[in-house]
Write a protein that holds these residues in place. Sequence first.
Motif, PDB file in Angstrom:
ATOM      1  N   GLN A 808       0.839  -1.199   0.000  1.00 47.31           N
ATOM      2  CA  GLN A 808       0.000   0.000   0.000  1.00 47.31           C
ATOM      3  C   GLN A 808       0.877   1.254   0.000  1.00 47.31           C
ATOM      4  N   PRO A 809       0.414   2.348  -0.585  1.00 49.37           N
ATOM      5  CA  PRO A 809       1.162   3.600  -0.487  1.00 49.37           C
ATOM      6  C   PRO A 809       1.035   4.180   0.917  1.00 49.37           C
ATOM      7  N   ASP A 810       2.100   4.851   1.388  1.00 48.15           N
ATOM      8  CA  ASP A 810       1.950   5.544   2.668  1.00 48.15           C
ATOM      9  C   ASP A 810       1.250   6.872   2.423  1.00 48.15           C
ATOM     10  N   ASP A 811       0.996   7.616   3.488  1.00 47.72           N
ATOM     11  CA  ASP A 811       0.213   8.851   3.360  1.00 47.72           C
ATOM     12  C   ASP A 811       0.893   9.855   2.438  1.00 47.72           C
ATOM     13  N   GLY A 812       2.225   9.993   2.581  1.00 48.21           N
ATOM     14  CA  GLY A 812       2.940  10.948   1.746  1.00 48.21           C
ATOM     15  C   GLY A 812       2.881  10.558   0.277  1.00 48.21           C
ATOM     16  N   GLU A 813       3.039   9.270  -0.013  1.00 44.82           N
ATOM     17  CA  GLU A 813       2.962   8.803  -1.398  1.00 44.82           C
ATOM     18  C   GLU A 813       1.564   9.005  -1.959  1.00 44.82           C
ATOM     19  N   GLN A 814       0.536   8.731  -1.130  1.00 41.70           N
ATOM     20  CA  GLN A 814      -0.840   8.905  -1.589  1.00 41.70           C
ATOM     21  C   GLN A 814      -1.110  10.364  -1.957  1.00 41.70           C
ATOM     22  N   LYS A 815      -0.625  11.258  -1.121  1.00 38.63           N
ATOM     23  CA  LYS A 815      -0.858  12.687  -1.377  1.00 38.63           C
ATOM     24  C   LYS A 815      -0.143  13.136  -2.643  1.00 38.63           C
ATOM     25  N   THR A 816       1.131  12.768  -2.783  1.00 42.88           N
ATOM     26  CA  THR A 816       1.908  13.153  -3.954  1.00 42.88           C
ATOM     27  C   THR A 816       1.290  12.591  -5.234  1.00 42.88           C
ATOM     28  N   CYS A 817       0.836  11.359  -5.178  1.00 39.69           N
ATOM     29  CA  CYS A 817       0.256  10.728  -6.364  1.00 39.69           C
ATOM     30  C   CYS A 817      -1.074  11.370  -6.749  1.00 39.69           C
ATOM     31  N   LEU A 818      -1.863  11.722  -5.752  1.00 41.53           N
ATOM     32  CA  LEU A 818      -3.131  12.406  -6.052  1.00 41.53           C
ATOM     33  C   LEU A 818      -2.874  13.724  -6.757  1.00 41.53           C
ATOM     34  N   GLU A 819      -1.870  14.453  -6.287  1.00 46.56           N
ATOM     35  CA  GLU A 819      -1.519  15.724  -6.933  1.00 46.56           C
ATOM     36  C   GLU A 819      -1.030  15.488  -8.358  1.00 46.56           C
ATOM     37  N   SER A 820      -0.271  14.421  -8.566  1.00 49.56           N
ATOM     38  CA  SER A 820       0.283  14.130  -9.889  1.00 49.56           C
ATOM     39  C   SER A 820      -0.806  13.746 -10.871  1.00 49.56           C
ATOM     40  N   LEU A 821      -1.813  13.005 -10.414  1.00 52.59           N
ATOM     41  CA  LEU A 821      -2.854  12.530 -11.324  1.00 52.59           C
ATOM     42  C   LEU A 821      -3.725  13.661 -11.858  1.00 52.59           C
ATOM     43  N   SER A 822      -3.671  14.808 -11.190  1.00 53.58           N
ATOM     44  CA  SER A 822      -4.450  15.950 -11.693  1.00 53.58           C
ATOM     45  C   SER A 822      -3.910  16.460 -13.022  1.00 53.58           C
ATOM     46  N   SER A 823      -2.621  16.168 -13.308  1.00 55.17           N
ATOM     47  CA  SER A 823      -2.023  16.651 -14.564  1.00 55.17           C
ATOM     48  C   SER A 823      -1.350  15.525 -15.360  1.00 55.17           C
ATOM     49  N   LEU A 824      -1.489  14.284 -14.901  1.00 59.41           N
ATOM     50  CA  LEU A 824      -0.778  13.179 -15.531  1.00 59.41           C
ATOM     51  C   LEU A 824      -1.769  12.086 -15.928  1.00 59.41           C
ATOM     52  N   ARG A 825      -1.695  11.651 -17.169  1.00 61.13           N
ATOM     53  CA  ARG A 825      -2.566  10.558 -17.604  1.00 61.13           C
ATOM     54  C   ARG A 825      -2.250   9.302 -16.805  1.00 61.13           C
ATOM     55  N   ARG A 826      -3.261   8.467 -16.630  1.00 64.97           N
ATOM     56  CA  ARG A 826      -3.073   7.288 -15.782  1.00 64.97           C
ATOM     57  C   ARG A 826      -2.019   6.337 -16.321  1.00 64.97           C
ATOM     58  N   GLU A 827      -1.963   6.154 -17.640  1.00 64.55           N
ATOM     59  CA  GLU A 827      -0.954   5.236 -18.162  1.00 64.55           C
ATOM     60  C   GLU A 827       0.458   5.773 -17.940  1.00 64.55           C
ATOM     61  N   LEU A 828       0.613   7.108 -17.990  1.00 60.09           N
ATOM     62  CA  LEU A 828       1.930   7.694 -17.704  1.00 60.09           C
ATOM     63  C   LEU A 828       2.272   7.559 -16.227  1.00 60.09           C
ATOM     64  N   PHE A 829       1.244   7.667 -15.372  1.00 60.59           N
ATOM     65  CA  PHE A 829       1.462   7.457 -13.944  1.00 60.59           C
ATOM     66  C   PHE A 829       1.968   6.030 -13.697  1.00 60.59           C
ATOM     67  N   LEU A 830       1.375   5.048 -14.377  1.00 60.38           N
ATOM     68  CA  LEU A 830       1.790   3.659 -14.206  1.00 60.38           C
ATOM     69  C   LEU A 830       3.216   3.444 -14.716  1.00 60.38           C
ATOM     70  N   GLN A 831       3.542   4.095 -15.830  1.00 60.73           N
ATOM     71  CA  GLN A 831       4.917   3.978 -16.329  1.00 60.73           C
ATOM     72  C   GLN A 831       5.913   4.588 -15.345  1.00 60.73           C
ATOM     73  N   ALA A 832       5.503   5.661 -14.698  1.00 55.49           N
ATOM     74  CA  ALA A 832       6.367   6.249 -13.660  1.00 55.49           C
ATOM     75  C   ALA A 832       6.515   5.287 -12.487  1.00 55.49           C
ATOM     76  N   LEU A 833       5.424   4.585 -12.165  1.00 57.48           N
ATOM     77  CA  LEU A 833       5.483   3.622 -11.069  1.00 57.48           C
ATOM     78  C   LEU A 833       6.386   2.434 -11.414  1.00 57.48           C
ATOM     79  N   PHE A 834       6.423   2.066 -12.694  1.00 55.36           N
ATOM     80  CA  PHE A 834       7.349   1.008 -13.128  1.00 55.36           C
ATOM     81  C   PHE A 834       8.802   1.424 -12.861  1.00 55.36           C
ATOM     82  N   ASN A 835       9.045   2.722 -12.820  1.00 53.12           N
ATOM     83  CA  ASN A 835      10.395   3.214 -12.573  1.00 53.12           C
ATOM     84  C   ASN A 835      10.713   3.363 -11.096  1.00 53.12           C
ATOM     85  N   HIS A 836       9.735   3.060 -10.239  1.00 54.71           N
ATOM     86  CA  HIS A 836       9.959   3.139  -8.795  1.00 54.71           C
ATOM     87  C   HIS A 836      10.998   2.092  -8.407  1.00 54.71           C
ATOM     88  N   ASN A 837      11.902   2.468  -7.522  1.00 52.45           N
ATOM     89  CA  ASN A 837      12.967   1.546  -7.120  1.00 52.45           C
ATOM     90  C   ASN A 837      12.418   0.281  -6.475  1.00 52.45           C
TER      91      ASN A 837
END
Length: 843
Positions: A808-837
Amino acid sequence: MNFSALAHISKRFAALIGLCTFSATPAEVDYLKDIKPLLQERCYACHGALKQKAGLRIDTVALMKKGGDEGNAVARDHALILERVTTQDLHERMPPEGEGAALTAQQVELLQSWILAGAPGPVDEEPEMDPGQHWAYHLPLSAGASLDALISERLRSLDIKPQASASPEIWLRRVYLDLIGLPPTPSQIEAFIQQDKPGGAARMKVVDQLLASPQYGERWGRHFMDIWRYSDWYGLGNQLRHSQKHLWHWRDWIIESLNADKGYDEMIIQMLAADELAPDDRDNLRATGFLARSYYLFNRTTWLDETVEHTCRSFLGLTMQCVKCHDHKYDPIEHGEYYRLRAVFEPMHVRLDPWPGEIDLERNGLPRVFDLHLDRPTYRHVRGDEKNEDRSVVQRPGVPKILGGSQYQPVSQALPINSVRPALLPFVLQDHLSQANLELVGATRNMKSAKPAFKILAEKTLAVAEARPVMLRAVHAAESSPTNKKLAAEAALADANFQLAIAEQFLIKAENDPSLIHKDNQKKTAAMKRLDAARAELKKAQERVANPGVVYAPIHATLKAQEGPDDPKNKEVQTYPESSSGRRLALGRWIASPQNPLTARVLVNHVWLRHFGSALVADVSDFGRRSSKPLHQDVLDTLAVRLMDRGWSLKQLHREMVLSELYARSSSSVGVAAKTVEKDPDNTCYWRMNPRRMESQVIRDSLLSLAGKLDFSQGGATLDPVTMETSCRRSLYFNQTADTEHRFLAMFDNANVLDCYRREESIVPQQALALANSQLSHDCATALMQKLAGLDDRDFIREAFVRVLGRQPDDGEQKTCLESLSSLRRELFLQALFNHNDFVTLR
């Protein structure tokens, strides 16, 4: 004084004069720091515990002063060591030419300064250990305790507190990726978290399910393909220069053997000698691809050198390349023993045998080894030069004495007829008759529909199709009873009639060649030559029918590998030796014996490395004297003994490792005591789990799995990584050679097919770009996005984290991701998540 003595003094004088420019003073030289390491590196091989040339041993100062045949080697007035390392006479210079460069001026200066100071050294200096006392040359002994008890005791003795266990979801992702190379699904994670209780029943159930999964064999098959240097064939164009065609049969055997939990000792024996152990067992003949893989067209010595070297490194953890030229510099293995080991493989060659359902060996066939040249002698190559053989002594097959060479006893093996004549395999005749029947059906159909102008050609084509099955049956009968002259005569006549039909068909084609009346004289002349050749061939065929004799062409069912680029008759060989030397079978049994101190240890070390991220013995392919006694030898030896006691079961070994408390530890350093990091900064005592990067295949397969696109079909021919780059098969099925590999896999430390006893780990920008911009990443992100369609942003983020990162995402990750999704398409968000360490790392 005679001239030879004068010359000797002159050389000594010249050597000493050459030292007069050195500037180091005695006070500047530290024996333990400057001299002993130099002597150890350059001189111990010939003047240490391994051997003492000229009676001289120099692994302690006392032994140097005691000297050898010529007395004190470090006397100030006659420094024999200085004389030998500075002489211009290459026959007397040390180290000898061919075994290393001369000492540098700076090294000689240090040596001279130390000698001028009186060659001081520690009073309590100990000589090198007897090579036979090296820890790895003695049988492992079980400590009678669990690996957790042994590791915990070591941590307590150092006052190091281990990290707590990882969360259940982290453990689950870790064990899934370790055992099957694929991440768990959200439903599997949720079910496990609910069931995971003290006592570990849920964990045992998960491990058993994963080990029973067909994907286990694929995951661990890739590990062993690394260690055993799997490579598909490659060369120049269609010329096979390395490995063998259809070597994927060996890859399938590896996967199937692991899934069946075949004993590792049995696997070794089959890879080295299945053709001698059970020559009729075609399933296990695939195992000899291990030896076929090292085939090299242009130089048999290169082929056998690689065979010796990598057989020893992969199974025994012994390096052998230096022994080809001289005695081993570190281990008690002599130059001649290398060639005794080569003699084990000397008769060996490679061939393609038929595969059921296919008569074209270019499309499919069984690559396997066999003994071809049973009486070929092995000679020692002087200083490794194959053009300079010592033919005074034939090297008999054997293994190094230090490991119990007397246990090696080859026994010649008689072979069954199907191994000697592969055309007699039960399915071969049927496959050829099936193909002949298809041709007959087609020829009959064409005959019925042929226009008058093509009627004669259609008749001749039908005659060829009718004669082929008659010939096949007659030849097969004769081959089955090679001493029956009557059957041989019938086969010769049937073969002659078949060749006559072909000749008549060829003549009709030549007589009706339009080029015979072509205006172009060059084309017309070529057509006339073909016509003359057809007439001559027909006459020859008619004469043979009139007097067929007892000689016939065998059914072509096998292909001997070329013995060199100028071997034109390899396709004609259809009969092989009636016996095998038994040398490789004896070697396999010796390697796999419980009395061999190395084999089980080497395997345990490989498995441990891949589960815990660092090896118990640092160099996984060298357990020789350069490998110091491991800190956790008790763990290594206990697991090695248990492996052998449990029938060499890899699955039992996995269970013990992944169900341990050690395996369950967190890989995080958060909250660790400062003294722990101070005492063990490299985690050599395993106070936490080592985080590891996924291998290239696991990254690609995980992406496809997350997208629901992974094709779970198993086995079969390799896939072209260029034309089939977008295939959704698991990554180990792609063709991989020294020249060819899948582009995506190449970005993430893919296996080197020449030598990959452990994968390298790198972090480079191209990897992030591949995960962010590749077509694979884009397609998988799009497919995963569609799976998560209909979720609001908050649930989409939570579900994406669980699927991609296993948590699960922690609170900080959830907040940052919610802010990102306002300007980022979902498939691009997933590609960014694929780059998560956390995606590319096993935590």
